[in-house]
Design a protein around this motif. Structure first.
Motif, PDB file in Angstrom:
ATOM      1  N   ARG A  40     -38.174  46.963 -53.915  1.00  0.00           N
ATOM      2  CA  ARG A  40     -37.784  47.798 -52.778  1.00  0.00           C
ATOM      3  C   ARG A  40     -36.298  47.704 -52.439  1.00  0.00           C
ATOM      4  O   ARG A  40     -35.832  48.320 -51.484  1.00  0.00           O
ATOM      5  CB  ARG A  40     -38.616  47.424 -51.551  1.00  0.00           C
ATOM      6  CG  ARG A  40     -40.107  47.645 -51.766  1.00  0.00           C
ATOM      7  CD  ARG A  40     -40.614  48.803 -50.966  1.00  0.00           C
ATOM      8  NE  ARG A  40     -41.949  49.201 -51.344  1.00  0.00           N
ATOM      9  CZ  ARG A  40     -43.046  48.922 -50.660  1.00  0.00           C
ATOM     10  NH1 ARG A  40     -42.960  48.232 -49.556  1.00  0.00           N
ATOM     11  NH2 ARG A  40     -44.216  49.346 -51.087  1.00  0.00           N
ATOM     12  N   LEU A  41     -35.532  46.927 -53.233  1.00  0.00           N
ATOM     13  CA  LEU A  41     -34.085  46.904 -53.018  1.00  0.00           C
ATOM     14  C   LEU A  41     -33.562  48.315 -53.250  1.00  0.00           C
ATOM     15  O   LEU A  41     -33.870  48.940 -54.264  1.00  0.00           O
ATOM     16  CB  LEU A  41     -33.403  45.940 -53.985  1.00  0.00           C
ATOM     17  CG  LEU A  41     -33.512  44.468 -53.677  1.00  0.00           C
ATOM     18  CD1 LEU A  41     -32.857  43.650 -54.775  1.00  0.00           C
ATOM     19  CD2 LEU A  41     -32.881  44.139 -52.338  1.00  0.00           C
ATOM     20  N   THR A  42     -32.780  48.795 -52.312  1.00  0.00           N
ATOM     21  CA  THR A  42     -32.353  50.197 -52.345  1.00  0.00           C
ATOM     22  C   THR A  42     -30.879  50.340 -52.020  1.00  0.00           C
ATOM     23  O   THR A  42     -30.353  49.659 -51.154  1.00  0.00           O
ATOM     24  CB  THR A  42     -33.176  51.012 -51.311  1.00  0.00           C
ATOM     25  OG1 THR A  42     -34.564  50.863 -51.605  1.00  0.00           O
ATOM     26  CG2 THR A  42     -32.810  52.472 -51.337  1.00  0.00           C
ATOM     27  N   TYR A  43     -30.250  51.255 -52.752  1.00  0.00           N
ATOM     28  CA  TYR A  43     -28.875  51.638 -52.438  1.00  0.00           C
ATOM     29  C   TYR A  43     -28.715  53.123 -52.724  1.00  0.00           C
ATOM     30  O   TYR A  43     -28.970  53.586 -53.830  1.00  0.00           O
ATOM     31  CB  TYR A  43     -27.860  50.842 -53.284  1.00  0.00           C
ATOM     32  CG  TYR A  43     -26.459  51.360 -53.127  1.00  0.00           C
ATOM     33  CD1 TYR A  43     -25.765  51.204 -51.938  1.00  0.00           C
ATOM     34  CD2 TYR A  43     -25.838  52.048 -54.166  1.00  0.00           C
ATOM     35  CE1 TYR A  43     -24.489  51.708 -51.786  1.00  0.00           C
ATOM     36  CE2 TYR A  43     -24.555  52.544 -54.021  1.00  0.00           C
ATOM     37  CZ  TYR A  43     -23.888  52.375 -52.827  1.00  0.00           C
ATOM     38  OH  TYR A  43     -22.631  52.869 -52.673  1.00  0.00           O
ATOM     39  N   ARG A  44     -28.334  53.865 -51.708  1.00  0.00           N
ATOM     40  CA  ARG A  44     -28.028  55.290 -51.862  1.00  0.00           C
ATOM     41  C   ARG A  44     -27.040  55.682 -50.780  1.00  0.00           C
ATOM     42  O   ARG A  44     -26.753  54.894 -49.890  1.00  0.00           O
ATOM     43  CB  ARG A  44     -29.293  56.143 -51.819  1.00  0.00           C
ATOM     44  CG  ARG A  44     -30.183  55.961 -50.637  1.00  0.00           C
ATOM     45  CD  ARG A  44     -31.408  56.885 -50.728  1.00  0.00           C
ATOM     46  NE  ARG A  44     -32.650  56.279 -50.356  1.00  0.00           N
ATOM     47  CZ  ARG A  44     -33.047  56.062 -49.106  1.00  0.00           C
ATOM     48  NH1 ARG A  44     -32.280  56.378 -48.102  1.00  0.00           N
ATOM     49  NH2 ARG A  44     -34.218  55.513 -48.869  1.00  0.00           N
ATOM     50  N   ALA A  45     -26.520  56.867 -50.872  1.00  0.00           N
ATOM     51  CA  ALA A  45     -25.491  57.324 -49.935  1.00  0.00           C
ATOM     52  C   ALA A  45     -25.955  57.230 -48.482  1.00  0.00           C
ATOM     53  O   ALA A  45     -25.175  56.931 -47.593  1.00  0.00           O
ATOM     54  CB  ALA A  45     -25.070  58.756 -50.268  1.00  0.00           C
ATOM     55  N   THR A  46     -27.244  57.464 -48.256  1.00  0.00           N
ATOM     56  CA  THR A  46     -27.771  57.447 -46.890  1.00  0.00           C
ATOM     57  C   THR A  46     -28.338  56.089 -46.490  1.00  0.00           C
ATOM     58  O   THR A  46     -28.835  55.933 -45.380  1.00  0.00           O
ATOM     59  CB  THR A  46     -28.874  58.505 -46.720  1.00  0.00           C
ATOM     60  OG1 THR A  46     -29.923  58.230 -47.656  1.00  0.00           O
ATOM     61  CG2 THR A  46     -28.323  59.898 -46.940  1.00  0.00           C
ATOM     62  N   TYR A  47     -28.264  55.096 -47.394  1.00  0.00           N
ATOM     63  CA  TYR A  47     -28.776  53.757 -47.079  1.00  0.00           C
ATOM     64  C   TYR A  47     -27.955  52.731 -47.852  1.00  0.00           C
ATOM     65  O   TYR A  47     -28.194  52.496 -49.036  1.00  0.00           O
ATOM     66  CB  TYR A  47     -30.260  53.636 -47.450  1.00  0.00           C
ATOM     67  CG  TYR A  47     -30.868  52.324 -47.027  1.00  0.00           C
ATOM     68  CD1 TYR A  47     -31.314  52.135 -45.721  1.00  0.00           C
ATOM     69  CD2 TYR A  47     -30.976  51.274 -47.922  1.00  0.00           C
ATOM     70  CE1 TYR A  47     -31.859  50.926 -45.325  1.00  0.00           C
ATOM     71  CE2 TYR A  47     -31.519  50.065 -47.535  1.00  0.00           C
ATOM     72  CZ  TYR A  47     -31.959  49.898 -46.239  1.00  0.00           C
ATOM     73  OH  TYR A  47     -32.496  48.694 -45.852  1.00  0.00           O
ATOM     74  N   THR A  48     -26.996  52.137 -47.174  1.00  0.00           N
ATOM     75  CA  THR A  48     -26.069  51.215 -47.842  1.00  0.00           C
ATOM     76  C   THR A  48     -26.230  49.766 -47.392  1.00  0.00           C
ATOM     77  O   THR A  48     -25.505  48.895 -47.853  1.00  0.00           O
ATOM     78  CB  THR A  48     -24.613  51.650 -47.592  1.00  0.00           C
ATOM     79  OG1 THR A  48     -24.364  51.637 -46.180  1.00  0.00           O
ATOM     80  CG2 THR A  48     -24.349  53.031 -48.165  1.00  0.00           C
ATOM     81  N   ARG A  49     -27.181  49.492 -46.526  1.00  0.00           N
ATOM     82  CA  ARG A  49     -27.343  48.140 -45.981  1.00  0.00           C
ATOM     83  C   ARG A  49     -27.518  47.079 -47.068  1.00  0.00           C
ATOM     84  O   ARG A  49     -27.000  45.984 -46.962  1.00  0.00           O
ATOM     85  CB  ARG A  49     -28.529  48.094 -45.020  1.00  0.00           C
ATOM     86  CG  ARG A  49     -28.626  46.763 -44.259  1.00  0.00           C
ATOM     87  CD  ARG A  49     -29.845  46.705 -43.422  1.00  0.00           C
ATOM     88  NE  ARG A  49     -30.939  46.349 -44.319  1.00  0.00           N
ATOM     89  CZ  ARG A  49     -32.180  46.224 -43.954  1.00  0.00           C
ATOM     90  NH1 ARG A  49     -32.529  46.477 -42.712  1.00  0.00           N
ATOM     91  NH2 ARG A  49     -33.115  45.878 -44.818  1.00  0.00           N
ATOM     92  N   ASP A  50     -28.254  47.376 -48.126  1.00  0.00           N
ATOM     93  CA  ASP A  50     -28.533  46.401 -49.185  1.00  0.00           C
ATOM     94  C   ASP A  50     -27.514  46.431 -50.324  1.00  0.00           C
ATOM     95  O   ASP A  50     -27.715  45.790 -51.346  1.00  0.00           O
ATOM     96  CB  ASP A  50     -29.928  46.650 -49.782  1.00  0.00           C
ATOM     97  CG  ASP A  50     -31.052  46.326 -48.815  1.00  0.00           C
ATOM     98  OD1 ASP A  50     -30.802  45.634 -47.816  1.00  0.00           O
ATOM     99  OD2 ASP A  50     -32.188  46.758 -49.080  1.00  0.00           O
ATOM    100  N   SER A  52     -24.601  45.074 -51.066  1.00  0.00           N
ATOM    101  CA  SER A  52     -24.119  43.787 -51.590  1.00  0.00           C
ATOM    102  C   SER A  52     -25.225  43.030 -52.319  1.00  0.00           C
ATOM    103  O   SER A  52     -24.990  42.445 -53.383  1.00  0.00           O
ATOM    104  CB  SER A  52     -23.564  42.915 -50.460  1.00  0.00           C
ATOM    105  OG  SER A  52     -22.420  43.503 -49.917  1.00  0.00           O
ATOM    106  N   LEU A  53     -26.421  43.038 -51.767  1.00  0.00           N
ATOM    107  CA  LEU A  53     -27.550  42.360 -52.405  1.00  0.00           C
ATOM    108  C   LEU A  53     -27.927  43.042 -53.716  1.00  0.00           C
ATOM    109  O   LEU A  53     -28.195  42.381 -54.721  1.00  0.00           O
ATOM    110  CB  LEU A  53     -28.752  42.315 -51.462  1.00  0.00           C
ATOM    111  CG  LEU A  53     -29.993  41.611 -51.982  1.00  0.00           C
ATOM    112  CD1 LEU A  53     -29.692  40.170 -52.384  1.00  0.00           C
ATOM    113  CD2 LEU A  53     -31.102  41.659 -50.927  1.00  0.00           C
ATOM    114  N   VAL A  54     -27.910  44.364 -53.732  1.00  0.00           N
ATOM    115  CA  VAL A  54     -28.208  45.112 -54.957  1.00  0.00           C
ATOM    116  C   VAL A  54     -27.175  44.788 -56.031  1.00  0.00           C
ATOM    117  O   VAL A  54     -27.520  44.502 -57.183  1.00  0.00           O
ATOM    118  CB  VAL A  54     -28.254  46.638 -54.680  1.00  0.00           C
ATOM    119  CG1 VAL A  54     -28.221  47.439 -55.968  1.00  0.00           C
ATOM    120  CG2 VAL A  54     -29.499  46.987 -53.862  1.00  0.00           C
ATOM    121  N   LYS A  55     -25.896  44.800 -55.657  1.00  0.00           N
ATOM    122  CA  LYS A  55     -24.855  44.498 -56.644  1.00  0.00           C
ATOM    123  C   LYS A  55     -25.000  43.068 -57.151  1.00  0.00           C
ATOM    124  O   LYS A  55     -24.884  42.808 -58.350  1.00  0.00           O
ATOM    125  CB  LYS A  55     -23.459  44.727 -56.068  1.00  0.00           C
ATOM    126  CG  LYS A  55     -22.377  44.553 -57.120  1.00  0.00           C
ATOM    127  CD  LYS A  55     -21.021  45.001 -56.651  1.00  0.00           C
ATOM    128  CE  LYS A  55     -20.009  44.839 -57.779  1.00  0.00           C
ATOM    129  NZ  LYS A  55     -18.675  45.251 -57.369  1.00  0.00           N
TER     130      LYS A  55
END
Length: 125
Positions: A40-50, A52-55
């Motif tokens: 459920r780790l997510t990164y998109r233009a409308t959701y950037t909270r994660d 750093s964790l995703v990277k």
């Protein structure tokens, strides 16, 4: 941690350290919990909270699978294999921003990939 600084002896410190270790072990998720949270780790233009964790997770995976030490990790960017404009925001593992749809590339490659279709991106990669 505050208890550790107040220890009067090395035995007290050892006891406090053991208590901290036990509390941390209680917080470690089992494989099912970890897998669900990771998917459920997510990164998109409308959701950037994660972001750093995703990277961080993508870098660790790349290192595990042989990314050379010489690669400057700070120059890597997150790229969506299926472009965000072509995917859906489903807030689950099938979300266009889910970690399974993300890769790390350098800025030059990211610019070449742009918003091309998945098959065109694969040809470039």
């Amino acid at each position: 941690a505050q208890s550790a600084t107040a220890c009067a002896s090395s035995q007290d410190f050892t006891t406090v350290l053991a208590e901290i270790r036990d509390k941390l072990r209680e917080r470690v998720p089992d494989e099912t919990e970890f897998t669900l949270a990771f998917s459920r780790l997510t990164y998109r233009a409308t959701y950037t909270r994660d972001r750093s964790l995703v990277k961080y997770a993508l870098v660790k995976l790349a290192e595990h699978f042989g990314m050379p030490e010489e690669v400057d990790r700070s120059m890597l960017t997150i790229e969506h294999l299926l472009p965000q404009s072509q995917g859906e925001e489903t807030d689950d593992e099938f979300d266009v921003g889910a970690i399974g749809n993300l890769i790390l590339v350098n800025e030059t490659v990211n610019g070449k990939l742009g918003v091309k279709k998945f098959v065109d991106k694969i040809a470039i990669l």
